[in-house]
Structure formats: structure tokens, C-alpha cells
Design a protein around this motif. Structure first.
Motif, PDB file in Angstrom:
ATOM      1  N   ARG A  71       2.246   2.411 -10.611  1.00 21.75           N
ATOM      2  CA  ARG A  71       2.541   1.343  -9.653  1.00 21.75           C
ATOM      3  C   ARG A  71       1.812   0.059 -10.037  1.00 21.75           C
ATOM      4  O   ARG A  71       2.370  -1.038  -9.968  1.00 21.75           O
ATOM      5  CB  ARG A  71       2.146   1.773  -8.247  1.00 21.75           C
ATOM      6  CG  ARG A  71       3.065   2.824  -7.623  1.00 21.75           C
ATOM      7  CD  ARG A  71       2.452   3.455  -6.392  1.00 21.75           C
ATOM      8  NE  ARG A  71       2.024   2.455  -5.418  1.00 21.75           N
ATOM      9  CZ  ARG A  71       1.015   2.613  -4.577  1.00 21.75           C
ATOM     10  NH1 ARG A  71       0.303   3.743  -4.594  1.00 21.75           N
ATOM     11  NH2 ARG A  71       0.703   1.673  -3.723  1.00 21.75           N
ATOM     12  N   ALA A  72       0.555   0.208 -10.458  1.00 22.05           N
ATOM     13  CA  ALA A  72      -0.222  -0.975 -10.861  1.00 22.05           C
ATOM     14  C   ALA A  72       0.386  -1.632 -12.090  1.00 22.05           C
ATOM     15  O   ALA A  72       0.459  -2.865 -12.191  1.00 22.05           O
ATOM     16  CB  ALA A  72      -1.669  -0.573 -11.125  1.00 22.05           C
ATOM     17  N   ILE A  73       0.837  -0.824 -13.041  1.00 22.52           N
ATOM     18  CA  ILE A  73       1.458  -1.361 -14.262  1.00 22.52           C
ATOM     19  C   ILE A  73       2.725  -2.136 -13.917  1.00 22.52           C
ATOM     20  O   ILE A  73       2.978  -3.222 -14.451  1.00 22.52           O
ATOM     21  CB  ILE A  73       1.764  -0.219 -15.249  1.00 22.52           C
ATOM     22  CG1 ILE A  73       0.456   0.334 -15.828  1.00 22.52           C
ATOM     23  CG2 ILE A  73       2.666  -0.699 -16.386  1.00 22.52           C
ATOM     24  CD1 ILE A  73       0.618   1.655 -16.541  1.00 22.52           C
ATOM     25  N   ASP A  74       3.542  -1.590 -12.998  1.00 23.66           N
ATOM     26  CA  ASP A  74       4.750  -2.304 -12.578  1.00 23.66           C
ATOM     27  C   ASP A  74       4.400  -3.651 -11.958  1.00 23.66           C
ATOM     28  O   ASP A  74       5.072  -4.662 -12.207  1.00 23.66           O
ATOM     29  CB  ASP A  74       5.535  -1.458 -11.569  1.00 23.66           C
ATOM     30  CG  ASP A  74       6.237  -0.279 -12.221  1.00 23.66           C
ATOM     31  OD1 ASP A  74       6.404  -0.294 -13.459  1.00 23.66           O
ATOM     32  OD2 ASP A  74       6.605   0.665 -11.496  1.00 23.66           O
ATOM     33  N   LEU A  75       3.340  -3.685 -11.156  1.00 25.58           N
ATOM     34  CA  LEU A  75       2.920  -4.934 -10.533  1.00 25.58           C
ATOM     35  C   LEU A  75       2.425  -5.935 -11.575  1.00 25.58           C
ATOM     36  O   LEU A  75       2.727  -7.124 -11.507  1.00 25.58           O
ATOM     37  CB  LEU A  75       1.821  -4.656  -9.503  1.00 25.58           C
ATOM     38  CG  LEU A  75       2.265  -3.956  -8.220  1.00 25.58           C
ATOM     39  CD1 LEU A  75       1.051  -3.516  -7.416  1.00 25.58           C
ATOM     40  CD2 LEU A  75       3.156  -4.875  -7.379  1.00 25.58           C
ATOM     41  N   ILE A  76       1.663  -5.431 -12.537  1.00 20.55           N
ATOM     42  CA  ILE A  76       1.160  -6.306 -13.600  1.00 20.55           C
ATOM     43  C   ILE A  76       2.315  -6.887 -14.409  1.00 20.55           C
ATOM     44  O   ILE A  76       2.355  -8.074 -14.724  1.00 20.55           O
ATOM     45  CB  ILE A  76       0.183  -5.530 -14.513  1.00 20.55           C
ATOM     46  CG1 ILE A  76      -1.101  -5.198 -13.750  1.00 20.55           C
ATOM     47  CG2 ILE A  76      -0.145  -6.333 -15.775  1.00 20.55           C
ATOM     48  CD1 ILE A  76      -2.001  -4.207 -14.468  1.00 20.55           C
ATOM     49  N   ASP A  77       3.291  -6.025 -14.749  1.00 17.36           N
ATOM     50  CA  ASP A  77       4.430  -6.480 -15.547  1.00 17.36           C
ATOM     51  C   ASP A  77       5.264  -7.521 -14.810  1.00 17.36           C
ATOM     52  O   ASP A  77       5.732  -8.493 -15.400  1.00 17.36           O
ATOM     53  CB  ASP A  77       5.319  -5.284 -15.911  1.00 17.36           C
ATOM     54  CG  ASP A  77       4.745  -4.457 -17.043  1.00 17.36           C
ATOM     55  OD1 ASP A  77       3.823  -4.946 -17.720  1.00 17.36           O
ATOM     56  OD2 ASP A  77       5.205  -3.319 -17.247  1.00 17.36           O
TER      57      ASP A  77
END
Length: 279
Positions: A14-20
């Protein structure tokens, strides 16, 4: 009671999706708020999984990181043994042996073979693990594909085998392979065509935190013009993570493909880079 690895991965995903997407901003406070966590809890959870802070890990997720790996941590497989690199990774300390099914047995589609299977938590989400009495023969990740497709994919590789759900029979090997058990062994049993097994053997010589290219693998197995066939064999590797097909990149520095989803490949490469730096 500690939270399972798979929970950590879901938080990271979820954090990676937000960062991307850039939707949550880039500071620790902004990311933590978007994750509905306090900054301290998010930082602690993130660092426990990745080994580094969210800010540092973010650098490993950039598309340019693959090119940086090729520049800084490229493994030439033809000289890996001479340089001692084949023994540098954790895998080569863990896996005291591996063996391959004979070409004749493989051609029979696994007929007469009993393959046990079970679902296990892993650092990269839920994983399906399969094994014979000789060792682990399959690992697939369900984070992107889902359980049903992952099961169908692995079972379809050995259509004549008999499959039995028996996670407890596999658990000691799985816990060793995932770093949850010390002093154990996780033997591998490679079930594939002779060309595929040569490619997978080459992948086993790439240490954690380093990468190689499809063309380098082709050179190392004496088939320099078979780059496309090597790419196909890499993609058909049934034992994900342990036979590290995620460490094979395009010569240009592009990620290439990944059978279980590119988000998983990106995350594994970033996780290994972070661990190599932290270690």
C-alpha cells in the motif's frame, strides 16, 4: 505477538502504491497519515520489514535503481565461481544441495510424483509452496495474481503428478528458506527441461543484493545467441525467490518481466538492496 511477514508486505504494498502515485506526498508524516498510522508506528513497522527507513527505501524503488544495480552490483556469471561470488549469498549457505529431475521423468509430466503443497506467509505476501520428498519444487506469490491463478499456474507445470495438501510436511523447509528457522536446510528439487535447469543453475550463482542480465546468463551456459530462450526459461522458474529470477535484468537496465507481477519484482530487489546495505 509479532505481526506476520505477510501483514508487513501488505502495508509495504500500500505504501509503495502511494509513493508511486504521489498522492500522499513524500514525507514520513504524510505517508503515515495516508496509511492511517502514527509516524512512529509506520516508521517502526517499515524499518522492521525493510531494514532501512521509508525515505531510504524509496530510493530503491525508483526505476533508475535497476540501472544503478547493473553499474554497481553486476555479477559476471562466467567468473563468479573463480571470484568466490557463488558462495557469498545466504542461499548458498542454506541450501546444502539441489538436484534435478531426469529429462525422461520431466517429459512424463510428473507422472508417479507426489507433490505436497501449502500456503505460507512470506516477506512478499502469501506464497504457495510445493515440494516432493526430495525438496521444494515450487513457490508462487499470490499478491498480484490471487490464490486460484497461482495454484493453477504451478499445478499446470506437472499435470500428471498427484497433489496433496500437507503444509506441515513442508514447514521446516519453508521456515528455513524464509529465514524463520536457524540451522535448518531447505533442499531444492528442480523439475524442468534440461535447458531450463541450466538457466536456473546460473541464477543460483547470483548472490543476494546483486544482479545479472539475460545475455550474461546466455553467455555463462554456452548459448550466447539464446537470449530470448533464456528469458523464457527465467520466466518459467518454478521456485521463485530461492532461485532468484528477480535478479535477472535487461542489458539496458530495464526490469524485464516477472511471472508473479512486476510490483513484486521491484519490491524484492529493493528489499534485498536495503538488507545488503543494512547488513
Amino acid at each position: 505477538m509479532s505481526e506476520p511477514q505477510g501483514y508487513h508486505y501488505q502495508v509495504m504494498r500500500r505504501a509503495i502504491d502511494l509513493i508511486d502515485s504521489g498522492a500522499a506526498g513524500q514525507t514520513l508524516d504524510e505517508l503515515a497519515a495516508a496509511m492511517h498510522m502514527s509516524p512512529a508506528h509506520f516508521q517502526r513497522l517499515f524499518s522492521a520489514w525493510a531494514g532501512v527507513s521509508p525515505k531510504r527505501f524509496r530510493q530503491y524503488l525508483t526505476l533508475g535503481h535497476a540501472k544503478a544495480l547493473l553499474d554497481e552490483r553486476f555479477t559476471m556469471l562466467e567468473t563468479a565461481d573463480a571470484a568466490g561470488l557463488s558462495g557469498a549469498g545466504r542461499l548458498h549457505d542454506l541450501f546444502l544441495r539441489w538436484e534435478a529431475m531426469s529429462p525422461g521423468d520431466y517429459a512424463r509430466g510428473g507422472a508417479g510424483l507426489c507433490i505436497r503443497w501449502g500456503w505460507f506467509d512470506s516477506p512478499f505476501g502469501e506464497s504457495l509452496v510445493m515440494g516432493t520428498e526430495r525438496g521444494i519444487c515450487g513457490i508462487g506469490f499470490a499478491a498480484e495474481m490471487g490464490r486460484e491463478a497461482t495454484m493453477e499456474d504451478l499445478r499446470g507445470r506437472w499435470p500428471e503428478a498427484r497433489f496433496v495438501e500437507d503444509p506441515e510436511a513442508l514447514r521446516p523447509w519453508v521456515e528455513t528458506a524464509y529465514g524463520l528457522r536457524e540451522g535448518g536446510e531447505a533442499p531444492l528439487y528442480l523439475i524442468g527441461a534440461p535447458f531450463q535447469i541450466k538457466v536456473w543453475e546460473a541464477l543460483l550463482r547470483v548472490p543476494s543484493g546483486q544482479v545479472t542480465t539475460y545475455s550474461e546468463i546466455a553467455q555463462s551456459i554456452g548459448r550466447p545467441k539464446a537470449v530470448r530462450a533464456v528469458g523464457t526459461a527465467v520466466g518459467r522458474n518454478p521456485i521463485s525467490l530461492l532461485i532468484p529470477c528477480h535478479r535477472a535484468l535487461r542489458k539496458s537496465g530495464g526490469l524485464g518481466g516477472y511471472h508473479w507481477g512486476l510490483p513484486v519484482k521491484r519490491t524484492i530487489l529493493a528489499w534485498e538492496s536495503a538488507r545488503a546495505e543494512a547488513g
